[in-house]
Design a protein around this motif. Structure first.
Motif, PDB file in Angstrom:
ATOM      1  N   LEU A 122      -9.006  -5.756   7.248  1.00 45.86           N
ATOM      2  CA  LEU A 122     -10.406  -5.562   7.612  1.00 45.86           C
ATOM      3  C   LEU A 122     -11.216  -4.892   6.503  1.00 45.86           C
ATOM      4  O   LEU A 122     -12.388  -4.583   6.691  1.00 45.86           O
ATOM      5  N   GLY A 123     -10.584  -4.625   5.364  1.00 47.38           N
ATOM      6  CA  GLY A 123     -11.320  -4.048   4.239  1.00 47.38           C
ATOM      7  C   GLY A 123     -11.550  -2.552   4.347  1.00 47.38           C
ATOM      8  O   GLY A 123     -12.367  -1.995   3.615  1.00 47.38           O
ATOM      9  N   LEU A 124     -10.858  -1.891   5.271  1.00 42.03           N
ATOM     10  CA  LEU A 124     -11.030  -0.443   5.397  1.00 42.03           C
ATOM     11  C   LEU A 124     -10.170   0.295   4.379  1.00 42.03           C
ATOM     12  O   LEU A 124     -10.539   1.352   3.891  1.00 42.03           O
ATOM     13  N   VAL A 125      -9.011  -0.267   4.104  1.00 41.37           N
ATOM     14  CA  VAL A 125      -8.084   0.332   3.138  1.00 41.37           C
ATOM     15  C   VAL A 125      -7.864  -0.692   2.031  1.00 41.37           C
ATOM     16  O   VAL A 125      -7.713  -1.884   2.296  1.00 41.37           O
ATOM     17  N   ARG A 126      -7.934  -0.214   0.779  1.00 41.58           N
ATOM     18  CA  ARG A 126      -7.747  -1.130  -0.356  1.00 41.58           C
ATOM     19  C   ARG A 126      -6.268  -1.288  -0.657  1.00 41.58           C
ATOM     20  O   ARG A 126      -5.590  -0.282  -0.864  1.00 41.58           O
ATOM     21  N   GLY A 140     -18.456  -9.149   3.886  1.00 36.04           N
ATOM     22  CA  GLY A 140     -19.776  -9.382   4.455  1.00 36.04           C
ATOM     23  C   GLY A 140     -19.890 -10.739   5.130  1.00 36.04           C
ATOM     24  O   GLY A 140     -20.602 -10.895   6.108  1.00 36.04           O
ATOM     25  N   LEU A 166     -16.272 -10.734   8.111  1.00 37.83           N
ATOM     26  CA  LEU A 166     -16.159  -9.811   9.242  1.00 37.83           C
ATOM     27  C   LEU A 166     -17.084 -10.109  10.425  1.00 37.83           C
ATOM     28  O   LEU A 166     -16.714  -9.802  11.567  1.00 37.83           O
ATOM     29  N   LYS A 214       0.841  -1.194   0.000  1.00 37.08           N
ATOM     30  CA  LYS A 214       0.000   0.000   0.000  1.00 37.08           C
ATOM     31  C   LYS A 214       0.874   1.241   0.000  1.00 37.08           C
ATOM     32  O   LYS A 214       1.849   1.324   0.732  1.00 37.08           O
ATOM     33  N   PHE A 252       0.568   5.488   0.168  1.00 32.49           N
ATOM     34  CA  PHE A 252      -0.234   6.704   0.367  1.00 32.49           C
ATOM     35  C   PHE A 252       0.584   7.859  -0.190  1.00 32.49           C
ATOM     36  O   PHE A 252       1.600   8.232   0.393  1.00 32.49           O
ATOM     37  N   ALA A 257     -12.751  -6.767  16.178  1.00 31.04           N
ATOM     38  CA  ALA A 257     -11.580  -5.929  15.928  1.00 31.04           C
ATOM     39  C   ALA A 257     -11.532  -4.712  16.839  1.00 31.04           C
ATOM     40  O   ALA A 257     -12.554  -4.112  17.156  1.00 31.04           O
ATOM     41  N   LEU A 258     -10.321  -4.419  17.260  1.00 31.79           N
ATOM     42  CA  LEU A 258     -10.043  -3.172  17.967  1.00 31.79           C
ATOM     43  C   LEU A 258      -8.938  -2.519  17.152  1.00 31.79           C
ATOM     44  O   LEU A 258      -7.828  -3.048  17.084  1.00 31.79           O
ATOM     45  N   VAL A 259      -9.266  -1.436  16.455  1.00 33.38           N
ATOM     46  CA  VAL A 259      -8.310  -0.829  15.529  1.00 33.38           C
ATOM     47  C   VAL A 259      -7.939   0.570  15.986  1.00 33.38           C
ATOM     48  O   VAL A 259      -8.810   1.429  16.106  1.00 33.38           O
ATOM     49  N   GLU A 260      -6.687   0.783  16.258  1.00 31.30           N
ATOM     50  CA  GLU A 260      -6.181   2.107  16.591  1.00 31.30           C
ATOM     51  C   GLU A 260      -7.012   2.791  17.678  1.00 31.30           C
ATOM     52  O   GLU A 260      -7.445   3.922  17.532  1.00 31.30           O
ATOM     53  N   ARG A 310      -5.785  -2.417   8.690  1.00 29.06           N
ATOM     54  CA  ARG A 310      -6.896  -1.814   7.951  1.00 29.06           C
ATOM     55  C   ARG A 310      -7.141  -2.518   6.621  1.00 29.06           C
ATOM     56  O   ARG A 310      -8.281  -2.640   6.174  1.00 29.06           O
TER      57      ARG A 310
END
Lengths: 286, 312
Positions: free
Chosen positions: B54-58, B76, B79, B15, B17, B84-87, B51
């Motif tokens: 968990l599918g939050l970031v591609r 779907g 999950l 990934k 950014f 999950a506990l994220v950040e 992330r």
């Protein structure tokens, strides 16, 4: 297969739209700030009523031909007058506040990442937010209209209404037409809400989304008031927002409202689509 | 789905950014039923990796699978089985802890509304928050917020728990309780993916580790193997240092140095017994001899080449 896995396997997939929608409404209407907003909307129409009462006491007999002057003769007109006054700024502002919060508010709190990993699909979350904005628009317009009727009746009394065409309609008929006006205004506000929903997917700052949406609506009103741009007016979202006044003609004049609904629908669909395109693959880093 | 599938696996995951390449060519392998410690300095790409899982970031390179299914496509289905506990925790401040949990439960299309309250109550009970269930979230202390975050991950029976710094902000007693809870969940068969900067926590709870550095995995495997990666060292206490150095040099130990606490050197391929025998044969009085326990921290610093400074 481990024990917890087995228990998950029997869980069926149920629709979550209804439950999340109810939760969303509780969130929106349970929030103190939004409740205060409704009180402000109600306060504005009350102020209008009181101002008209004072001016009636000072200049008895003075009467114009418009909807606001008509209030002095019949309190029910205050419902229509309230919508006319608040459609330009206060109702759009209220919708902008709700719309700004929709996605950007969750992103700002960080709750968006937990909603999405619950999981709720992104399109379903957007649909829930959009429907909640529709309900928010309806409640805002209802508070103004019904508040206007109550305040107006208390100050000026109620009776059969004289339409803009000069004919006379009963109280029941008048209230029914006011309800139609509320629904018409709701559709327009909800369309603005879709613009706000789109803006809300662009940022993590709900205030920024709210300000941007309110600016869009104000800009549209300004453009709509510039005569040199009359070629543009039919395409502006707000151009026919005040057309609900045609409900007070006898017979009801529907042309402008029907076109207005089509424009609202077009804006709503385009901006909900834009919100979906933007949100579908967005990296959630908040 | 076969049970020998990995709970989490990734292949060339990457990934970027903007100009920053945050995660590079990452191959994760988290065995089912393991407690996997995901460690690395701040800014090494741990949270971005979570992330993506968990599918939050591609991801823009490679692929990842959670519980045997491709993410984010299968989100779907997957999950609901992942807590999950994220950040850090994040909830609506003006809703109570319980209402916040019910809202998350309402979002999960697979959850049963009839049992929502009892499940939320059980989750709050489990993290010791039942007494504050109806308090507004904004009135919660940092530790209570962290517990509520863990409670949200426990709303359903899960096959996988992704816990990002779960003891952050907790007092020592709370830290103990949460670690105990994690150990309990792991013992029940739940796979745990624990991201932490506390090496002692990972050492205490985990059986597998992955070490990140600047977006890359620098080591991954069973904890025991990671320990083994570090050069084994010994410590010798003696009065006859001069002779001892000669003997050690004769055995091929070139890096022995004398410190305040005796002579320290690398064992290399030597067996400790052989060194002691050689020393005694040469008449060196050995007061104490033993291997130096390599802490995970030593291994970590050796692997990442840095302490806990932020990577640029």
């Amino acid at each position: 297969m481990s024990a917890p896995e087995a228990s998950v396997a029997v869980r069926q997939r149920r629709g979550s739209f209804g439950r999340l929608f109810v939760s969303e409404l509780q969130l929106v209407f349970g929030r103190r700030r939004n409740q205060v907003g409704l009180v402000v909307l109600l306060g504005l129409v009350t102020m209008l009523g009181v101002a008209l009462k004072v001016s009636q006491l000072r200049h008895p007999g003075a009467r114009g031909g418009d909807i606001i002057s008509a209030v002095a003769g019949n309190g029910i007109f205050l419902g229509f007058a309230g919508l006319t006054i608040e459609i330009a700024l206060f109702l759009p502002l209220a919708v902008s506040v709700l719309a700004g919060d929709a996605i950007a508010g969750e992103a700002n709190l960080g709750t968006l990442r937990y909603l999405l990993t619950s999981p709720v699909s992104r399109v379903r979350l957007l649909a829930v937010k959009a429907c909640a904005l529709g309900v928010g628009s309806l409640v805002g317009a209802l508070v103004v209209a019904l508040g206007g009727v109550l305040v107006g009746t208390a100050l000026f009394g109620a009776g059969p209404l004289i339409t803009l065409s000069g004919s006379r309609i009963g109280i029941g008929d008048g209230l029914l037409r006011l309800l139609l006006a509320v629904l018409y205004v709701t559709v327009g506000l909800a369309a603005l809400g879709m613009i706000g929903l789109f803006v809300s997917t662009l940022t993590e700052q709900p205030i920024a989304a709210t300000v941007a949406t309110a600016m869009v609506s104000t800009l549209l009103w300004i453009l709509d008031a510039v005569p040199q741009l009359d070629w543009l007016h039919p395409w502006l979202l707000v151009d026919r927002w005040s057309a609900f006044i045609d409900l007070l003609r006898d017979p009801i004049f529907t042309d402008r409202m029907v076109t207005g609904l089509w424009v609202d629908l077009a804006y709503g669909v385009v901006f909900f689509g834009a919100a979906w395109l933007r949100f579908r693959n967005k990296n959630i880093t908040s | 789905m076969s049970p020998d599938h990995a709970a989490i696996s990734s292949n060339g995951l990457g990934k970027r950014f903007g100009r920053q390449q945050v995660v590079v060519d990452l191959d994760l392998d988290v065995p089912r039923g393991s407690c996997y410690g995901f460690i690395g300095p701040n800014g090494s790409g741990k949270t971005t990796t979570i992330r993506m899982l968990l599918g939050l970031v591609r991801p823009d390179a490679g692929s990842c699978a959670v519980l045997g299914e491709e993410m984010p496509a299968a989100g779907g289905r997957v999950l609901p089985r992942v807590g999950a506990l994220v950040e850090g925790p994040a909830f609506h401040p003006y809703l109570s802890g319980l209402t916040n949990l019910l809202r998350l439960d309402a979002a999960d299309g697979t959850s049963d509304p009839a049992t929502a309250r009892s499940r939320a109550g059980a989750a709050l009970e489990r993290v010791g928050l039942i007494a504050a269930a109806n308090k507004r979230y904004r009135a919660y202390s940092l530790g209570m917020r962290q517990r509520l975050g863990i409670a949200a991950a426990l709303l359903q029976p899960r096959d996988l728990l992704v816990l990002d710094e779960p003891t952050n902000g907790l007092d020592p007693q709370g830290t103990r309780e949460v670690r105990h809870l994690v150990a309990e969940l792991a013992a029940e068969g739940t796979t745990i993916f624990l991201s932490s900067h506390l090496l002692s926590e990972v050492e205490q709870l985990c059986d597998h580790v992955g070490v990140m550095r600047e977006g890359r995995m620098v080591a991954q495997g069973p904890l025991a193997e990671l320990h083994g990666l570090r050069t084994r060292r010994f410590r010798l206490r003696t009065a006859d240092t001069a002779v001892a150095f000669q003997v050690l040099a004769g055995l091929g130990v070139g890096d022995a140095v004398e410190g305040a606490d005796g002579i320290v050197g690398g064992l290399g391929e030597l067996e400790p017994d052989r060194i002691v025998r050689a020393l005694v044969d040469a008449g060196v009085g050995v007061r104490a001899f033993g291997p130096l326990a390599a802490s995970l921290e030593d291994a970590f610093v050796e692997l990442t080449g840095e302490g806990f400074d932020v990577s640029a």
